[in-house]
Design a protein around this motif. Structure first.
Motif, short mmCIF file in Angstrom:
data_model
loop_
_atom_site.label_atom_id
_atom_site.label_comp_id
_atom_site.label_asym_id
_atom_site.label_seq_id
_atom_site.Cartn_x
_atom_site.Cartn_y
_atom_site.Cartn_z
N TYR A 31 -44.91 23.90 16.09
CA TYR A 31 -44.23 24.22 17.33
C TYR A 31 -44.93 23.51 18.48
N TYR A 33 -44.88 22.49 22.82
CA TYR A 33 -44.46 23.03 24.11
C TYR A 33 -44.91 22.10 25.24
N THR A 95 -48.65 25.11 18.29
CA THR A 95 -49.05 26.24 17.47
C THR A 95 -48.50 26.04 16.08
N TYR A 97 -48.26 28.66 13.62
CA TYR A 97 -47.87 29.85 12.88
C TYR A 97 -46.60 30.46 13.45
N ILE A 100 -47.87 34.57 14.67
CA ILE A 100 -48.76 34.75 15.82
C ILE A 100 -48.57 33.56 16.76
N ASN A 101 -48.20 33.84 17.99
CA ASN A 101 -47.88 32.80 18.97
C ASN A 101 -49.15 32.35 19.67
N GLU A 102 -50.04 31.68 18.94
CA GLU A 102 -51.34 31.28 19.45
C GLU A 102 -51.27 29.81 19.84
N GLN A 103 -51.15 29.55 21.13
CA GLN A 103 -50.88 28.20 21.61
C GLN A 103 -52.17 27.53 22.09
N TYR A 104 -52.37 26.30 21.62
CA TYR A 104 -53.53 25.50 21.99
C TYR A 104 -53.06 24.40 22.93
N PHE A 105 -53.75 24.31 24.06
CA PHE A 105 -53.32 23.41 25.12
C PHE A 105 -54.14 22.12 25.14
N GLY A 106 -53.47 21.05 25.58
CA GLY A 106 -54.15 19.80 25.84
C GLY A 106 -54.81 19.79 27.20
N GLN B 33 -52.39 36.57 25.04
CA GLN B 33 -53.55 35.68 24.92
C GLN B 33 -54.35 35.72 26.22
N TYR B 35 -56.93 33.13 28.26
CA TYR B 35 -57.39 31.76 28.36
C TYR B 35 -58.40 31.66 29.49
N PRO B 43 -55.81 25.07 29.89
CA PRO B 43 -56.29 26.39 29.48
C PRO B 43 -56.91 26.33 28.09
N THR B 48 -56.41 36.12 20.96
CA THR B 48 -55.04 36.60 20.87
C THR B 48 -55.07 38.03 20.38
N ARG B 97 -41.02 32.46 22.14
CA ARG B 97 -42.36 31.93 21.99
C ARG B 97 -42.91 31.39 23.30
#
Lengths: 114, 111
Positions: A31, A33, A95, A97, A100-106, B33, B35, B43, B48, B97
């Motif tokens: 996913y 964003y 992300t 998964y 679990i909506n665990e988003q990692y940002f740039g 979450q 951050y 962030p 989570t 999401r």
């Protein structure tokens, strides 16, 4: 540790010009964003992308915006005709998964429209 | 549209003190979450939480999710100057999401 990367770090463009912001999400994430943050304001959602199509978009994401995953690694945001008010930090996130909506940002691209 | 209210907006404390920051909404979240964001950077995900009443610890940071999944808190024990930064909560609800972000708490820890 895997991370989201973005290029360029800073883009200056003239009003009316097209810009393409590039992101390489974390490998094997599904996913993707785009968010933006105008200076001094909240981080705002623009669009989410899954399985090669847009799954959600905000009212900010109008016809001037488009996203694409041109190959197996890159994820791009195009602004067709930039306006002064498009000046902001643009963040890509990913992300892997469904549950679990665990988003990692740039680190972001700072877009300055003059 | 769900809104996330963070408080306080600014917090300045001495090294060694404890602090708690809050994230509240009238909406129920599917996940939340926390951050941390440095100036000019993206962030960075700290934690989570997904289950009502859940407590998670990350060294000196303790995160709690409210029983009704409408609010959350971040507690820092014995704050250090390295904890200085903008702490953001972000949440999604239902099957959506997209993350909605709060305005953040700007923490300054003085040596």
């Amino acid at each position: 540790e895997p991370e989201v990367t973005q290029t360029p770090s800073h883009q200056v463009t003239q009003m009316g010009q097209e810009v393409i912001l590039r992101c390489v999400p974390i490998s094997n994430h599904l996913y993707f964003y785009w968010y933006r943050q105008i200076l001094g304001q909240k981080v705002e959602f623009l669009v989410s992308f899954y399985n090669n199509e847009i799954s959600e978009k905000s009212e900010i994401f109008d016809d001037q915006f488009s996203v694409e995953r041109p190959d197996g690694s890159n994820f791009t945001l195009k602004i067709r005709s930039t306006k002064l008010e498009d000046s902001a930090m643009y963040f890509c996130a990913s992300t892997g998964y469904w549950g679990i909506n665990e988003q990692y940002f740039g680190p972001g691209t700072r877009l300055t429209v003059t | 549209t769900q809104l996330l209210e963070q408080s306080p907006q600014f917090l300045s404390i001495q090294e060694g003190e404890n602090l708690t920051v809050y994230c509240n909404s009238s909406s129920v979240f599917s996940s939340l979450q926390w951050y941390r964001q440095e100036p000019g950077e993206g962030p960075v995900l700290l934690v989570t939480v997904v289950t009502g009443g859940e407590v998670k610890k990350l060294k000196r940071l303790t995160f709690q999710f409210g029983d009704a999944r409408k609010d959350s808190s971040l507690h820092i024990t014995a704050a250090q100057p390295g904890d200085t930064g903008l702490y953001l909560c972000a949440a999604s609800s239902g099957s959506a999401r997209q993350l909605t972000f709060g305005s953040g708490t700007q923490l300054t820890v003085l040596p």
